[in-house]
Write a protein that holds these residues in place. Sequence first.
Motif, PDB file in Angstrom:
ATOM      1  N   LEU A 160      -7.539  -1.574   6.667  1.00  0.00           N
ATOM      2  CA  LEU A 160      -8.128  -1.953   8.182  1.00  0.00           C
ATOM      3  C   LEU A 160      -8.074  -0.369   8.789  1.00  0.00           C
ATOM      4  O   LEU A 160      -7.057   0.469   8.762  1.00  0.00           O
ATOM      5  N   ALA A 161      -9.074  -0.308   9.757  1.00  0.00           N
ATOM      6  CA  ALA A 161      -9.138   0.887  10.296  1.00  0.00           C
ATOM      7  C   ALA A 161      -9.768   0.654  11.645  1.00  0.00           C
ATOM      8  O   ALA A 161     -10.833  -0.320  11.833  1.00  0.00           O
ATOM      9  N   ALA A 162      -9.704   1.496  12.872  1.00  0.00           N
ATOM     10  CA  ALA A 162     -10.205   1.422  13.832  1.00  0.00           C
ATOM     11  C   ALA A 162     -10.079   2.787  14.807  1.00  0.00           C
ATOM     12  O   ALA A 162      -9.193   3.384  14.467  1.00  0.00           O
ATOM     13  N   THR A 163     -11.257   2.864  15.565  1.00  0.00           N
ATOM     14  CA  THR A 163     -11.082   4.277  16.572  1.00  0.00           C
ATOM     15  C   THR A 163     -11.738   3.990  17.759  1.00  0.00           C
ATOM     16  O   THR A 163     -12.776   3.232  17.921  1.00  0.00           O
ATOM     17  N   ASP A 164     -11.466   4.802  18.661  1.00  0.00           N
ATOM     18  CA  ASP A 164     -12.196   4.811  20.087  1.00  0.00           C
ATOM     19  C   ASP A 164     -12.645   6.091  20.365  1.00  0.00           C
ATOM     20  O   ASP A 164     -13.024   6.477  21.308  1.00  0.00           O
ATOM     21  N   ARG A 165     -12.643   7.240  19.326  1.00  0.00           N
ATOM     22  CA  ARG A 165     -13.123   8.547  19.242  1.00  0.00           C
ATOM     23  C   ARG A 165     -11.928   9.490  19.728  1.00  0.00           C
ATOM     24  O   ARG A 165     -12.170  10.569  19.512  1.00  0.00           O
ATOM     25  N   TYR A 166     -10.928   8.997  20.317  1.00  0.00           N
ATOM     26  CA  TYR A 166      -9.801   9.584  20.672  1.00  0.00           C
ATOM     27  C   TYR A 166      -8.524   9.846  19.690  1.00  0.00           C
ATOM     28  O   TYR A 166      -7.652  10.426  19.771  1.00  0.00           O
ATOM     29  N   ARG A 167      -8.349   8.256  19.176  1.00  0.00           N
ATOM     30  CA  ARG A 167      -7.379   8.239  17.883  1.00  0.00           C
ATOM     31  C   ARG A 167      -7.940   7.374  16.946  1.00  0.00           C
ATOM     32  O   ARG A 167      -9.200   6.591  17.116  1.00  0.00           O
ATOM     33  N   PHE A 168      -7.241   7.394  15.907  1.00  0.00           N
ATOM     34  CA  PHE A 168      -7.764   6.573  14.619  1.00  0.00           C
ATOM     35  C   PHE A 168      -6.681   5.692  13.928  1.00  0.00           C
ATOM     36  O   PHE A 168      -5.680   6.527  13.797  1.00  0.00           O
ATOM     37  N   ALA A 169      -6.600   4.527  13.944  1.00  0.00           N
ATOM     38  CA  ALA A 169      -5.489   3.775  13.141  1.00  0.00           C
ATOM     39  C   ALA A 169      -5.977   3.363  11.861  1.00  0.00           C
ATOM     40  O   ALA A 169      -7.145   2.560  11.597  1.00  0.00           O
ATOM     41  N   VAL A 170      -5.106   3.596  10.847  1.00  0.00           N
ATOM     42  CA  VAL A 170      -5.487   3.061   9.502  1.00  0.00           C
ATOM     43  C   VAL A 170      -4.159   2.457   9.103  1.00  0.00           C
ATOM     44  O   VAL A 170      -3.096   2.875   9.058  1.00  0.00           O
ATOM     45  N   ARG A 171      -4.457   1.192   8.257  1.00  0.00           N
ATOM     46  CA  ARG A 171      -3.316   0.452   7.602  1.00  0.00           C
ATOM     47  C   ARG A 171      -3.873  -0.244   6.454  1.00  0.00           C
ATOM     48  O   ARG A 171      -4.809  -0.778   6.415  1.00  0.00           O
ATOM     49  N   THR A 172      -3.041  -0.297   5.325  1.00  0.00           N
ATOM     50  CA  THR A 172      -3.497  -0.592   3.968  1.00  0.00           C
ATOM     51  C   THR A 172      -2.521  -1.574   3.506  1.00  0.00           C
ATOM     52  O   THR A 172      -1.350  -1.678   3.588  1.00  0.00           O
ATOM     53  N   LEU A 173      -3.379  -2.830   3.284  1.00  0.00           N
ATOM     54  CA  LEU A 173      -2.246  -3.824   2.437  1.00  0.00           C
ATOM     55  C   LEU A 173      -2.785  -4.310   1.159  1.00  0.00           C
ATOM     56  O   LEU A 173      -3.993  -4.224   0.709  1.00  0.00           O
ATOM     57  N   PRO A 174      -1.802  -4.480   0.188  1.00  0.00           N
ATOM     58  CA  PRO A 174      -2.261  -4.980  -1.129  1.00  0.00           C
ATOM     59  C   PRO A 174      -2.454  -6.702  -1.017  1.00  0.00           C
ATOM     60  O   PRO A 174      -2.078  -7.188  -0.077  1.00  0.00           O
ATOM     61  N   TRP A 175      -3.674  -7.076  -1.718  1.00  0.00           N
ATOM     62  CA  TRP A 175      -3.867  -8.558  -1.561  1.00  0.00           C
ATOM     63  C   TRP A 175      -4.058  -9.126  -3.050  1.00  0.00           C
ATOM     64  O   TRP A 175      -4.203  -8.473  -3.959  1.00  0.00           O
ATOM     65  N   LYS A 176      -3.631 -10.463  -2.886  1.00  0.00           N
ATOM     66  CA  LYS A 176      -3.676 -11.158  -4.359  1.00  0.00           C
ATOM     67  C   LYS A 176      -5.088 -11.901  -4.543  1.00  0.00           C
ATOM     68  O   LYS A 176      -5.607 -12.165  -3.614  1.00  0.00           O
ATOM     69  N   ASN A 177      -5.039 -12.282  -5.613  1.00  0.00           N
ATOM     70  CA  ASN A 177      -6.320 -13.425  -6.012  1.00  0.00           C
ATOM     71  C   ASN A 177      -7.632 -12.812  -5.598  1.00  0.00           C
ATOM     72  O   ASN A 177      -8.253 -13.584  -5.172  1.00  0.00           O
TER      73      ASN A 177
END
Length: 374
Positions: free
Chosen positions: A167-184
């Motif tokens: 998952l990622a999002a930005t407003d040009r002044y910051r950038f947030a990123v987070r990763t998740l493992p998923w099943k099936n």
Amino acid sequence: MQFTVDHTDLAAAVSYAARSLPTRPSVPVLAGLLLHASDNTLRINGFDYEVSSDTTIPATVTENGRALVSGRLLSDIAATVRGAVHLELTGSRMILRAGSARFTLPTLPLEEYPSLPAPGTPSGTLPGPAFAEAVTQVAGAVGKDDAVPVLAGLQLRHDQEAGTVTLAATDRYRFAVRTLPWKNCELAADRSALAPGKALLDAAKAVADDATVDLTLPSASGANGLFTVRSLHSTTTLRALEGELPKYQGLFPTEFNHTATVEIAALKTAVQRVALVATRQSPIRLTFTADSTLRLEAGTSDDAQAIDDVDTNLDGDELTIAFNPGFLLDGLSALTTEAAEFQFTTSTKPAVLRGHGSDDQALRYLLMPVRLTN
């Protein structure tokens, strides 16, 4: 149509479905919630052409039927009544009774209500609490500039080799990123799509207590450009946004000249104090010193000034850098560890904020510094 439901179940279901109701509906029927009672189940739907909600609760149904009523009004009523709630459709009126209270609600024309979109085949399964946490962490960086609609999106990217969704999002002044493992996971190749950030956040919060959540990324079989967030008793569909976010992989530095660790609670409290005198032109200045002190300063000699110190552990030379206090607080609040780790290259280049001791899948928060002037 006639049925009885528990007030707690009704309030929760109506609140969930009402999330998709538009503030200014393009047609009057979109302000309604569709109630469908049958087989001792009450199904409630909301739809605004971009977002749909579908949830079910147990009910004692004495007469099957459907009705379309004002969603906001029903939500307000459901939040205040107690005990068993009896609803009965009489002609074009819905009668609601709970204890000594009695409400008569007009209905909207069923024949004018649009058909809800069909949810797509699940792309994969995630734990509800982890999914809600990840969306909440990243959504803080979603843009609010209406002139750049793509920045209002939250990007989800499936990595086929790693078996993860990022998952990622930005407003040009910051950038947030987070990763998740998923099943099936049923996807056969990498895939990326952009969901409306606020709507996805609402949907994720609604399933935060569910053990598992099925997530559909657009382009999966039958999705028709829709994200689907589905738990045991509720389903939300979101129409994907056009465009894509900037490539973030090259924005995050991989080598750093300075690293500092700070206790989050103490730093947040200090930032909030010092920010009382900070302005758009006078952000918070952070000076990481060799004597294990982080000094926070804001204000100018002509205006109010504030200084506060917190303990830190610095690896590297002393560094002074400035940040927008609101953006800094957003990043600190999104972390789930006791201590935050700042990673710097120079005072004029983006800094990386992350939880101390966290792995590469945890939240990474890239924050643009504010250039200091003499």
